[in-house]
Design a protein around this motif. Structure first.
Motif, PDB file in Angstrom:
ATOM      1  N   PHE A 108       0.834  -1.195   0.000  1.00 32.26           N
ATOM      2  CA  PHE A 108       0.000   0.000   0.000  1.00 32.26           C
ATOM      3  C   PHE A 108       0.870   1.248   0.000  1.00 32.26           C
ATOM      4  O   PHE A 108       1.869   1.319   0.719  1.00 32.26           O
ATOM      5  N   VAL A 109       0.454   2.217  -0.799  1.00 31.05           N
ATOM      6  CA  VAL A 109       1.160   3.495  -0.895  1.00 31.05           C
ATOM      7  C   VAL A 109       0.197   4.613  -0.501  1.00 31.05           C
ATOM      8  O   VAL A 109      -0.888   4.727  -1.094  1.00 31.05           O
ATOM      9  N   PRO A 110       0.534   5.437   0.493  1.00 33.79           N
ATOM     10  CA  PRO A 110      -0.353   6.538   0.856  1.00 33.79           C
ATOM     11  C   PRO A 110      -0.613   7.469  -0.333  1.00 33.79           C
ATOM     12  O   PRO A 110       0.302   7.783  -1.103  1.00 33.79           O
TER      13      PRO A 110
ATOM     14  N   TRP B  11      -7.134  -1.779  -4.417  1.00 35.00           N
ATOM     15  CA  TRP B  11      -7.499  -1.871  -3.005  1.00 35.00           C
ATOM     16  C   TRP B  11      -7.266  -0.513  -2.354  1.00 35.00           C
ATOM     17  O   TRP B  11      -6.182   0.078  -2.502  1.00 35.00           O
ATOM     18  N   LEU B  12      -8.268  -0.023  -1.663  1.00 39.02           N
ATOM     19  CA  LEU B  12      -8.194   1.259  -0.975  1.00 39.02           C
ATOM     20  C   LEU B  12      -8.372   1.036   0.521  1.00 39.02           C
ATOM     21  O   LEU B  12      -9.391   0.486   0.958  1.00 39.02           O
ATOM     22  N   ALA B  13      -7.384   1.436   1.288  1.00 39.26           N
ATOM     23  CA  ALA B  13      -7.417   1.300   2.745  1.00 39.26           C
ATOM     24  C   ALA B  13      -7.531   2.695   3.362  1.00 39.26           C
ATOM     25  O   ALA B  13      -6.669   3.553   3.141  1.00 39.26           O
ATOM     26  N   TYR B  14      -8.591   2.895   4.125  1.00 43.40           N
ATOM     27  CA  TYR B  14      -8.879   4.210   4.705  1.00 43.40           C
ATOM     28  C   TYR B  14      -8.497   4.212   6.180  1.00 43.40           C
ATOM     29  O   TYR B  14      -8.814   3.273   6.921  1.00 43.40           O
ATOM     30  N   TYR B  15      -7.838   5.286   6.601  1.00 42.21           N
ATOM     31  CA  TYR B  15      -7.308   5.308   7.953  1.00 42.21           C
ATOM     32  C   TYR B  15      -7.342   6.715   8.549  1.00 42.21           C
ATOM     33  O   TYR B  15      -7.368   7.722   7.848  1.00 42.21           O
TER      34      TYR B  15
ATOM     35  N   VAL C 293      -6.122   7.861   2.837  1.00 42.99           N
ATOM     36  CA  VAL C 293      -6.264   6.595   2.126  1.00 42.99           C
ATOM     37  C   VAL C 293      -4.915   6.144   1.602  1.00 42.99           C
ATOM     38  O   VAL C 293      -4.056   6.969   1.245  1.00 42.99           O
ATOM     39  N   ALA C 294      -4.697   4.828   1.588  1.00 38.02           N
ATOM     40  CA  ALA C 294      -3.528   4.220   0.964  1.00 38.02           C
ATOM     41  C   ALA C 294      -4.019   3.265  -0.115  1.00 38.02           C
ATOM     42  O   ALA C 294      -5.088   2.653   0.018  1.00 38.02           O
ATOM     43  N   VAL C 295      -3.233   3.124  -1.185  1.00 42.98           N
ATOM     44  CA  VAL C 295      -3.669   2.405  -2.378  1.00 42.98           C
ATOM     45  C   VAL C 295      -2.729   1.235  -2.658  1.00 42.98           C
ATOM     46  O   VAL C 295      -1.502   1.381  -2.606  1.00 42.98           O
ATOM     47  N   ALA C 296      -3.347   0.087  -2.976  1.00 44.11           N
ATOM     48  CA  ALA C 296      -2.586  -1.068  -3.454  1.00 44.11           C
ATOM     49  C   ALA C 296      -3.093  -1.444  -4.832  1.00 44.11           C
ATOM     50  O   ALA C 296      -4.291  -1.673  -5.024  1.00 44.11           O
TER      51      ALA C 296
END
Length: 323
Positions: free
Chosen positions: A12-14, A295-299, A308-311
């Protein structure tokens, strides 16, 4: 649930334009906005996020996006404190969608006891509260006992396993519970017997906490950890924290068994917002979606802003080796 993913998920990359949501003045979300649940509804990413004014009484708001990065938020919260057990906050939502119903787990906070609570809705606006889910359960029992009811961070697996519905929950250590109806839940063990605990000498040496909704991968049921945290108590009694994000893989055929853990955090405080805020030095992931082939990871960033960070599956682990 997805079968075109593998553990560990990432890298994941911010997002370069973080934060994607900030507090806005003169409203219920004027001071801090963070810690979002996420899901895809009608080809949009929907975030259910925690926010509050200077009184630090948390409500849950809703925002939508057609691209996963630029969000329009509703003016009023969709869930607010109304009961004694949550009179000082409805906090840290996680969400599952099953057979036409949204199941929202959140922390009810009365400034003494943090209790994992459940609410249900069919439209994300009208909610039925079902109250605290567990009695006399302390998820810090083996880490730093509270001595009273304390439970947080529940994620519901959106498919049955072994004939039952499963939930993984806990701050401090991680536990499991099962249900026949998705409303009434029974812990599988006493609070003295967690299924997963902090790892001494590692980035999650002091506590672990459940993060995002589970993802069924090709090699296990992946559960992101909100944090692998270390804490330092200073001479004046203040506490410095370092909240980093991890991953574990659980055996779907034996849902109480942890198969593997990510040895290093996939996200850690790096930017100014990650390192400065209401509770500084925190990256706190609660939302994960697969959207538009990424893939989007929200934090939450230091309990103050939302990122959000993206894979990208086209850029797997080690994709840059030899380039």
């Amino acid at each position: 649930m997805f079968t075109h993913a593998t553990f560990p998920l990432g890298p994941f990359v911010p997002y370069e334009n973080n934060p994607i949501l900030r507090p806005r003045g003169g409203s219920w979300e004027s001071a801090n906005l963070y810690n979002p649940a996420a899901l895809v509804v009608d080809d949009e990413v929907v975030l259910l996020y925690r926010a509050h004014a200077e009184d630090i009484v948390s409500h849950i708001g809703l925002a939508r996006s057609s691209d996963g990065f630029h969000f329009e938020r509703e003016d009023e919260p969709i869930l607010s404190p109304s009961e004694d057990y949550e009179r000082y906050g409805c906090e840290d939502p996680r969400i599952a969608y099953i057979d036409g119903t949204f199941y929202l787990t959140y922390t009810g906070w009365d400034r003494h006891s943090a209790q994992l609570c459940l609410a249900t809705s069919t439209d994300l606006h009208d909610w039925t509260k079902h109250g605290p889910m567990f009695e006399s359960f302390d998820t810090f029992a083996t880490v730093d006992p509270r001595g009273f009811n304390w439970s947080k961070a529940g994620v519901i697996v959106p498919v049955r396993m072994q004939g039952k519905w499963w939930m993984y929950f806990g701050e401090g250590a991680i536990y499991w519970a099962t249900s026949d109806d998705l409303i009434h839940w029974t812990p599988g063990t006493p609070d003295t017997e967690p299924m997963y605990s902090p790892t001494p000498g590692s980035f999650d040496a002091d506590l672990v906490e459940i993060g995002t909704s589970p993802v069924l991968t090709e090699n296990g049921l992946l559960v992101m950890l909100t944090n692998g945290a270390t804490r330092t108590i200073n001479p004046d009694g203040s506490v410095d924290v370092d909240y980093r994000c991890g991953q574990i893989a659980i055996d779907p055929d034996n849902p109480t068994r942890v198969l593997a853990r990510l040895q290093e955090p996939w996200l850690r405080p790096q930017t100014f917002e990650d390192r400065n805020g209401l509770v500084s030095n925190v990256t706190f992931v609660e939302g994960l979606v697969h959207f538009q082939d990424k893939w989007l990871a929200y934090y939450g960033q230091s309990d103050t802003t939302l990122a959000v960070a993206v894979a990208d599956p086209k850029q797997p682990w080690g994709a840059t080796l030899g380039s």
